[in-house]
Each structure stands twice: as C-alpha cells, then as structure tokens.
Design a protein around this motif. Sequence first.
Motif, PDB file in Angstrom:
ATOM      1  N   GLY A  80       0.941  -1.338   0.045  1.00  0.00           N
ATOM      2  CA  GLY A  80      -0.056  -0.028  -0.075  1.00  0.00           C
ATOM      3  C   GLY A  80       1.084   1.238  -0.006  1.00  0.00           C
ATOM      4  N   ALA A  81       1.960   1.242   0.896  1.00  0.00           N
ATOM      5  CA  ALA A  81       2.705   2.440   0.585  1.00  0.00           C
ATOM      6  C   ALA A  81       3.373   2.709  -0.582  1.00  0.00           C
ATOM      7  CB  ALA A  81       3.844   2.125   1.711  1.00  0.00           C
ATOM      8  N   ALA A  82       3.703   1.459  -1.384  1.00  0.00           N
ATOM      9  CA  ALA A  82       4.591   1.892  -2.507  1.00  0.00           C
ATOM     10  C   ALA A  82       3.556   2.315  -3.435  1.00  0.00           C
ATOM     11  CB  ALA A  82       4.992   0.221  -3.012  1.00  0.00           C
ATOM     12  N   GLY A  89      -1.614 -11.374  -2.807  1.00  0.00           N
ATOM     13  CA  GLY A  89      -2.780 -11.609  -3.429  1.00  0.00           C
ATOM     14  C   GLY A  89      -3.226 -10.588  -4.503  1.00  0.00           C
ATOM     15  N   VAL A  90      -2.255  -9.509  -4.537  1.00  0.00           N
ATOM     16  CA  VAL A  90      -2.628  -8.311  -5.252  1.00  0.00           C
ATOM     17  C   VAL A  90      -1.119  -8.293  -6.385  1.00  0.00           C
ATOM     18  CG1 VAL A  90      -2.702  -5.838  -5.347  1.00  0.00           C
ATOM     19  CG2 VAL A  90      -3.768  -7.283  -3.371  1.00  0.00           C
ATOM     20  N   PHE A  91      -1.658  -7.844  -7.501  1.00  0.00           N
ATOM     21  CA  PHE A  91      -0.670  -8.032  -8.596  1.00  0.00           C
ATOM     22  C   PHE A  91       0.023  -6.779  -9.071  1.00  0.00           C
ATOM     23  CE2 PHE A  91      -4.451 -10.783 -10.149  1.00  0.00           C
ATOM     24  CZ  PHE A  91      -4.418 -11.856  -9.107  1.00  0.00           C
ATOM     25  N   VAL A  92      -0.113  -5.869  -8.506  1.00  0.00           N
ATOM     26  CA  VAL A  92       0.164  -4.291  -9.144  1.00  0.00           C
ATOM     27  C   VAL A  92       1.621  -3.810  -9.128  1.00  0.00           C
ATOM     28  CG1 VAL A  92      -2.156  -3.475  -9.064  1.00  0.00           C
ATOM     29  CG2 VAL A  92      -0.540  -3.044  -7.015  1.00  0.00           C
ATOM     30  N   ILE A  93       2.376  -4.145  -8.009  1.00  0.00           N
ATOM     31  CA  ILE A  93       3.689  -3.633  -7.725  1.00  0.00           C
ATOM     32  C   ILE A  93       4.836  -4.778  -7.845  1.00  0.00           C
ATOM     33  CG2 ILE A  93       5.343  -2.887  -5.872  1.00  0.00           C
ATOM     34  CD1 ILE A  93       3.506  -0.609  -7.170  1.00  0.00           C
ATOM     35  N   PRO A  94       5.770  -4.420  -8.666  1.00  0.00           N
ATOM     36  CA  PRO A  94       6.190  -3.409  -9.478  1.00  0.00           C
ATOM     37  C   PRO A  94       5.761  -3.363 -11.070  1.00  0.00           C
ATOM     38  CG  PRO A  94       8.005  -4.780  -9.377  1.00  0.00           C
ATOM     39  CD  PRO A  94       6.878  -5.433  -8.611  1.00  0.00           C
ATOM     40  N   ALA A  95       4.706  -4.175 -11.076  1.00  0.00           N
ATOM     41  CA  ALA A  95       4.501  -4.624 -12.747  1.00  0.00           C
ATOM     42  C   ALA A  95       3.928  -3.181 -13.133  1.00  0.00           C
ATOM     43  CB  ALA A  95       3.401  -5.513 -12.648  1.00  0.00           C
TER      44      ALA A  95
END
Length: 249
Positions: A105-107, A147-153
């Motif tokens: 979340g911080a990223a 379970g979340v795919f967003v960082i660093p993609a």
Amino acid sequence: MLNTGIIAWIGAIFIAAGLVKGVVGMGLPTVAMGLLAVTMPPTEAAALLLIPSLVTNLWQLFTGPSFGGLCKRLWTMMAGIMLGTVAGAGVLTGAHAGAASAGLGAALVLYAVLGLLKLGFITPARHEALMSPLVGVATGLVTGATGVFVIPAVPYLQSLRLEREDLIQALGLSFTISTAALAIGLFRTGALASPTAQLTGSILALLPALAGMFIGQALRQKMSVETFRKVFFAGLLVLGVYLVLETAL
C-alpha cells in the motif's frame, strides 16, 4: 452455507471491483480482497476471486490491439511473474501477510503521488531485456505475499510509455499470468481446502464482475487521455491508502 445477505454483499463487491477494473484496467483483486476480508479469511477470498480475475483479465487482454506484439515484448516478465508467484504463494497464509500488504500500500501511494505530480520515470528500450524478468519475479513474490498483482508491474509497464489501450492490454496480460500462477501456488500450498466448492463460488462471482467491468470500460472510452491518466493514478492512490489503513486498523 452462505445466507442471502452475504451472497448479495459478495455480488456487490464484485460489481464494484469490476467497475474499477473496467475504468483503470486493474483493481479487481485489491478491491475484492479488501472487502471480502470482512466476511472470510484471506485464503478463501483469494480462491473466490480466481475465476472473476482470470476471465476479466482475459477479456481485457484479448480486446486490445497489440496482443502478439506485447507477448513477444514482455514474455520474460511473464515468465518471472509465474516463477515468483508460485515460489512465494505460501506467504499469503503466513504471519507476515499483513506487513506485506501495508508495504504494498505504501509503495502504491508513493507511485501514485509521483504520477499525479507528473514525476514518473521512463525505462529506456535498451534496459528492457534486463528489467523485464527482474520486475516479473518481484511482482510474483509480492503477489504471493498479498494476492495483489500491481507492484512493481504497473509502474514498470507505465514507464514503457505505451499507448493507453496498449497499456490496458499489457496490464491484462500481466494480471492474467499472475492469476493463473496464484491459483497454482494456492493449490500447491494446500490453501484450496475445498477446490470444487471454492471454484463453484468463484464461477458464481463472475457475472457481477463482468457486469461491473462492462460498465467501467464504457466509461473509460468517454475519457480524454489526461482524464484517464488522472483517474489511473487516483485509483492507485485510493488502493494504496486502503491497503495501509486496512492493516493499521
């Protein structure tokens, strides 16, 4: 057996998650994981979102203009995502999953603020051969932990300065591979305690997710490039703040 109220709540969650994904090209797992955690353990939530995530990502992937070119360009990143997710899937059920979510979340907050201030970065084409597999593995490990795919993609794909629809399609490719890898990882770690029942529930969650995504895509087509950019980064900011607050509270 779930009661009617819980079923309605799950349906509303997937409509909202699909709407977010339709507009900004991502967010379904993050929104769904966070809200489903109110009524069930994280591993059950992850199992429930597998089919909606996979199908909506495939829809996003195959409705774009550059499938073949993106696969050729990003295949080493996709291989890294598969390896990293399968290797790290056990973290989702471990003691450090909460801290991993807060860090994610911080990223997201940091990246979104930089994007809204137009302080983003560009990855030169000559560095893609090195960066793509490294970003893929890192994304896979984060997926296994949260379970979340967003960082660093997401920051990486955005740094490639793709056209809007190409970026949406590239996100769909990345998230499709991540979802498939997460399913394999959860199965290998035994997190799918009742695979048949969990996959049945996941299939039932697909319809509201598709309905929400259809509405979101229609909204996206009406946006200007600048409006889309602002919504894209604002969406990242909201998701990041949500992950941090969810862990803190």
